[in-house]
Scaffold this motif. Structure first.
Motif, PDB file in Angstrom:
ATOM      1  N   PRO A 222       0.826  -1.224   0.000  1.00  0.00           N
ATOM      2  CA  PRO A 222       0.000   0.000   0.000  1.00  0.00           C
ATOM      3  C   PRO A 222       0.847   1.256   0.000  1.00  0.00           C
ATOM      4  O   PRO A 222       1.953   1.278   0.527  1.00  0.00           O
ATOM      5  CB  PRO A 222      -0.791  -0.134   1.310  1.00  0.00           C
ATOM      6  CG  PRO A 222      -0.718  -1.571   1.680  1.00  0.00           C
ATOM      7  CD  PRO A 222       0.569  -2.079   1.141  1.00  0.00           C
ATOM      8  N   THR A 223       0.311   2.299  -0.599  1.00  0.00           N
ATOM      9  CA  THR A 223       1.010   3.576  -0.604  1.00  0.00           C
ATOM     10  C   THR A 223       1.005   4.187   0.791  1.00  0.00           C
ATOM     11  O   THR A 223      -0.058   4.296   1.407  1.00  0.00           O
ATOM     12  CB  THR A 223       0.314   4.543  -1.574  1.00  0.00           C
ATOM     13  OG1 THR A 223       0.299   3.945  -2.864  1.00  0.00           O
ATOM     14  CG2 THR A 223       1.047   5.875  -1.626  1.00  0.00           C
ATOM     15  N   PRO A 224       2.177   4.582   1.305  1.00  0.00           N
ATOM     16  CA  PRO A 224       2.186   5.209   2.638  1.00  0.00           C
ATOM     17  C   PRO A 224       1.414   6.517   2.622  1.00  0.00           C
ATOM     18  O   PRO A 224       1.554   7.310   1.696  1.00  0.00           O
ATOM     19  CB  PRO A 224       3.671   5.457   2.901  1.00  0.00           C
ATOM     20  CG  PRO A 224       4.403   4.607   1.927  1.00  0.00           C
ATOM     21  CD  PRO A 224       3.516   4.462   0.731  1.00  0.00           C
ATOM     22  N   THR A 225       0.606   6.727   3.615  1.00  0.00           N
ATOM     23  CA  THR A 225      -0.155   7.971   3.670  1.00  0.00           C
ATOM     24  C   THR A 225       0.073   8.740   4.957  1.00  0.00           C
ATOM     25  O   THR A 225      -0.435   9.835   5.107  1.00  0.00           O
ATOM     26  CB  THR A 225      -1.661   7.676   3.545  1.00  0.00           C
ATOM     27  OG1 THR A 225      -2.021   6.758   4.562  1.00  0.00           O
ATOM     28  CG2 THR A 225      -1.983   7.100   2.192  1.00  0.00           C
TER      29      THR A 225
END
Lengths: 162, 174
Positions: free
Chosen positions: B2-5
């Protein structure tokens, strides 16, 4: 192995005109939910409603300070998750931490309300209970059930425990 | 993956005393900013305060409202048209219990939006004192619609001591 993201944006919405914001079809794959709300609602109170439940199944206890006085109060059998008072011109912030939203217990929500308007302001911490053991799958963000002002933004995050 | 947010953007851990800590050239690619602080001061008191200065602005463009328990009392105060600083964080200083640091969070939503900036703060100070210890909450308004590109954490009356830690995070909403 690197851990996956644990704080994920699920949806965000900015009102183009006065209205409410609905987050629906919320996945049950997280542990907690968090809503960050920034905007105005003509001085009305930001609020949430879960799964379309408009019954008197909510309650809250709050403490606040307005720059000179402090107060605490509570309400039983409310019909909304109680947030905190918005501003009329300058944006206020209200965050809602919704714990174990997919669990089989009643749901607890912690609200942090922050508003300042140069000449006045208020700060609050509110704890809410929704007496329902169903998983939360939809949330309506509103101003005490009515419209928030244009430009108000709400973002829903999902938080995963390890 | 997952893309770090929720992204760690910068970290400062002091190796000596310092009156201010600045995060500059903050990217505009996030939605919200969070500053988490674990700090202690060297001013001659048990409880001190820190503030946030935005974009180096020292004009009278800040206001704040606070709610805080201080020992056995609960108080609220506020001020408008303040210069140099925004919001308020309580933390402990030189006459408090040794080897004890306090925690402060500043949350800055929509920091690049063309709106005035609201800042939410929380402070946790516990020093095993019979008279003090603070549980604090604050709201502050910065009266500029300019995007925030630098933040300076300012000790109100002294220095932050060695070992004080300042972490800046960026949060994306998509």
């Amino acid at each position: 192995m690197p851990a996956g993201a644990t704080y994920e944006p699920l949806a965000t919405s900015t009102l183009g005109s006065a209205g409410t914001i609905t987050f629906s079809s919320i996945s049950g794959s997280y542990t907690d939910l968090r809503i960050v709300l920034v905007g105005t609602a003509s001085g009305n109170t930001f609020a949430l409603r879960f799964n379309g439940d408009s019954g008197t199944n909510y309650s809250y206890t709050q403490m606040n300070g307005n720059g000179s006085a402090v107060a605490s109060s509570r309400v039983s059998n409310n019909s909304l998750i109680y947030g905190w008072t918005s501003g009329t011109t300058n944006p206020a912030m209200c965050s809602f931490d919704i714990f174990s939203y997919a669990g089989a217990t009643n749901k607890t929500v912690l609200v942090v309300g922050s508003r300042d308007n140069v000449a006045s302001g208020s700060v609050a911490r509110v704890v809410n209970l929704w007496r329902n053991t169903a998983a939360i799958t939809s949330i309506v963000v509103s101003a005490n059930g009515g419209n928030m002002d244009s430009g108000t933004t709400a973002t829903l995050y999902g938080i995963k425990a390890a | 993956m997952p893309t770090p947010t929720y992204v760690a953007l910068a970290k400062t851990v002091l190796t000596g005393t310092q009156a201010t800590v600045t995060f500059s050239s903050i990217a505009s690619t996030y939605t919200d900013l969070v500053v988490l602080i674990n700090a202690r001061g060297d001013d001659a008191t048990d409880i001190s305060t820190m503030y946030v200065r935005i974009n180096g602005d020292t004009g009278a463009n800040y206001s704040y409202t606070r709610l805080f328990s201080f020992g056995t009392a609960v108080n609220s105060d506020r001020a408008g048209n303040q210069s140099n600083f925004a919001s308020a964080g309580f933390y402990n200083a030189s006459t408090s219990t040794s080897n004890t640091f306090s925690n402060v969070e500043f949350y800055l939503p929509s920091y690049t939006a063309s709106i005035k900036k609201i800042i939410s703060s929380s402070s946790a100070v516990e020093i095993n004192s019979t008279s003090s210890g603070v549980n604090g909450a604050g709201a502050s308004l910065y009266g500029s619609t300019t995007a925030i590109s630098s933040l300076t954490i300012v000790n109100n009356s002294g220095n932050f001591v060695s070992g004080s830690r300042f972490d800046l995070y960026g949060i994306k909403n998509s």
